[in-house]
Design an enzyme around this catalytic site. Structure first.
Site, PDB file in Angstrom:
ATOM      1  N   SER A 184      11.599  -3.921   9.963  1.00 54.00           N
ATOM      2  CA  SER A 184      11.051  -4.864   8.999  1.00 54.00           C
ATOM      3  C   SER A 184      12.104  -5.893   8.568  1.00 54.00           C
ATOM      4  O   SER A 184      12.593  -6.652   9.392  1.00 54.00           O
ATOM      5  CB  SER A 184      10.459  -4.103   7.803  1.00 54.00           C
ATOM      6  N   ASP A 352      -0.562  -3.339  11.803  1.00 54.49           N
ATOM      7  CA  ASP A 352       0.486  -3.833  10.911  1.00 54.49           C
ATOM      8  C   ASP A 352       0.044  -5.157  10.295  1.00 54.49           C
ATOM      9  O   ASP A 352      -0.106  -6.159  10.987  1.00 54.49           O
ATOM     10  CB  ASP A 352       1.782  -4.025  11.698  1.00 54.49           C
ATOM     11  N   HIS A 381       2.603  -0.552   9.367  1.00 57.30           N
ATOM     12  CA  HIS A 381       3.981  -0.962   9.124  1.00 57.30           C
ATOM     13  C   HIS A 381       4.907   0.222   8.848  1.00 57.30           C
ATOM     14  O   HIS A 381       6.068   0.210   9.242  1.00 57.30           O
ATOM     15  CB  HIS A 381       4.017  -1.938   7.942  1.00 57.30           C
TER      16      HIS A 381
END
Length: 401
Positions: A184, A352, A381
């Site tokens: 991320s 996601d 995610h």
């Protein structure tokens, strides 16, 4: 379900929901978020190694690195439980965590499920990064956490100062080029850092989980709502510099997230996308470590990316941009500067809602190389770092490269 949702949010983007609830309520009083002095003292006395890694039987040493702008970061070096594998360490791997997380994120599940442990048990020389402001780093050489200047940074500084310093330390200590694994925000930092030639020269390869550089196609409904409300600008206008949900006020808001405000069954999906394989059996354990602090400026920078559809430095406004950058608009990070010879591997999920494939395609278009891609249709995610089947679905592929 309430604890499950709160824990999951804390590892992704929990601050977004908390501030939505906070600012849209009847609360109008000034906000005073206390500092984490007690937690920070605990970190200095007993670091991540002693707290989480050594109790699982893994040798671990604490390291500190000072950035060029004066922040003192914590790094941990982890090796295998197998004595034979310790005598000749494999290639160095630097694990870079995401937003509102720290190095503990790579060790929150069992030794058979956590990437940090898995890499160590396969002979890798594992290094664990912790950016400024998190509980496993050690503040600043001259600034206090009570100073607003301490929190005057975004992921731009995390990339150009923190990650740069950590890569240099690992490279110098191991005398070998470094493999970077990011999740991320850790991928935003990595891509921005690798666009700097002196950094790319120290890196052997990069593996990105939920890769992000562009954010124009974020589809998470609640995130988009808060961007439209300019919630980030409201926070900064109120003089809130530190986003800290370990404070008394933050904990109170956490406890009330699902108390009649929102439908908890839909809350997590509204932020991260539907996570297929999140390990909800360890929620109470996750809450002992997450979330970590970040800065309001960092949130503002991320929201700028969503609004503008750019992968650029922080936008101060026309006049300050001219003073800061010598031009009216903030400079873009040039992904074309990342060497074509640098191997890049990316894993992304069909569910996601933060790392969208359309945005990833823009990243791929600008890179000189053709990264190898791994697609997991049912992954959201959080699944890429806290999944019950992450080893088989993701991590084995990283180690085979």
């Amino acid at each position: 379900m309430e604890k499950f949702v709160i824990a999951a949010l804390s590892t992704a983007a929990i601050s977004l929901i908390l501030f939505l609830l906070f600012f849209t309520s009847a609360v109008t009083a000034a906000v005073n978020i206390p500092d984490e002095s007690n937690l920070r003292r605990r970190s200095a006395d007993k670091g991540l190694c002693a707290h989480l890694i050594e109790p699982s039987g893994y040798p671990c040493t604490e390291h500190t690195v000072e950035t060029d702008d004066g922040y003192v970061l914590g790094l941990q070096r982890v090796s295998s439980r197998n004595v034979g594998l310790r005598t000749e360490l494999g290639p160095p791997v630097l694990l870079q965590h995401g937003l509102f997380m720290a190095g503990d994120a790579w060790f929150l599940d069992t030794s058979e499920q956590s990437l940090g442990f898995i890499l160590a048990d396969h002979g890798f020389d594992v290094w664990v990064g912790n950016v400024r402001g998190t509980r496993w780093s050690y503040g600043h050489k001259s600034l206090s956490e009570k100073d607003k200047e301490f929190w005057d940074w975004s992921w731009q500084e995390l990339a150009l100062y923190d990650l740069t310093a950590m890569i240099d330390h690992v490279y110098s200590t191991s005398r070998s080029k470094v493999l970077i694994v990011g999740h991320s925000q850790g991928t935003i930092m990595s891509l921005a850092a690798l666009a700097q030639p002196k950094i790319a020269d120290m890196v052997e390869a990069a593996a990105f989980l939920c890769p992000i550089s562009y954010l124009a196609h974020v589809s998470a409904p609640l995130v988009l709502r808060m961007v439209q409300m300019h919630l980030d600008q409201m926070i900064m206008a109120m003089g809130i510099h530190q986003l800290n949900f370990r404070s008394e006020r933050g904990i109170h808001i956490l406890d009330s997230v699902c108390d009649g405000h929102l439908e908890c069954n839909n809350l997590l999906t509204s932020i991260t996308g539907k996570n297929c394989c999140f390990n909800n059996s360890r929620v109470n354990f996750y809450l002992e470590y997450e979330p970590h602090p970040s800065s309001s400026k960092n949130l503002n920078h991320l929201f700028q990316m969503i609004r503008k559809g750019t992968f650029a430095m922080y936008d101060y406004g026309t006049l300050k941009n001219l003073r800061q950058y010598g031009q009216f608009k903030p400079p873009a990070f040039d992904l074309g500067q990342i060497p074509k010879s640098l191997p890049i591997w990316m894993a992304y999920g069909g569910n996601d809602a933060l790392a969208d494939f359309t945005d990833m395609q823009q990243t791929l278009k600008e890179l000189q190389s053709e990264p190898e891609l791994l697609y997991r249709e049912n992954y959201g995610h959080l699944d890429f770092i806290l999944s019950v089947n992450g080893k088989e679905a993701i991590y084995d592929y990283i180690m085979s490269k």
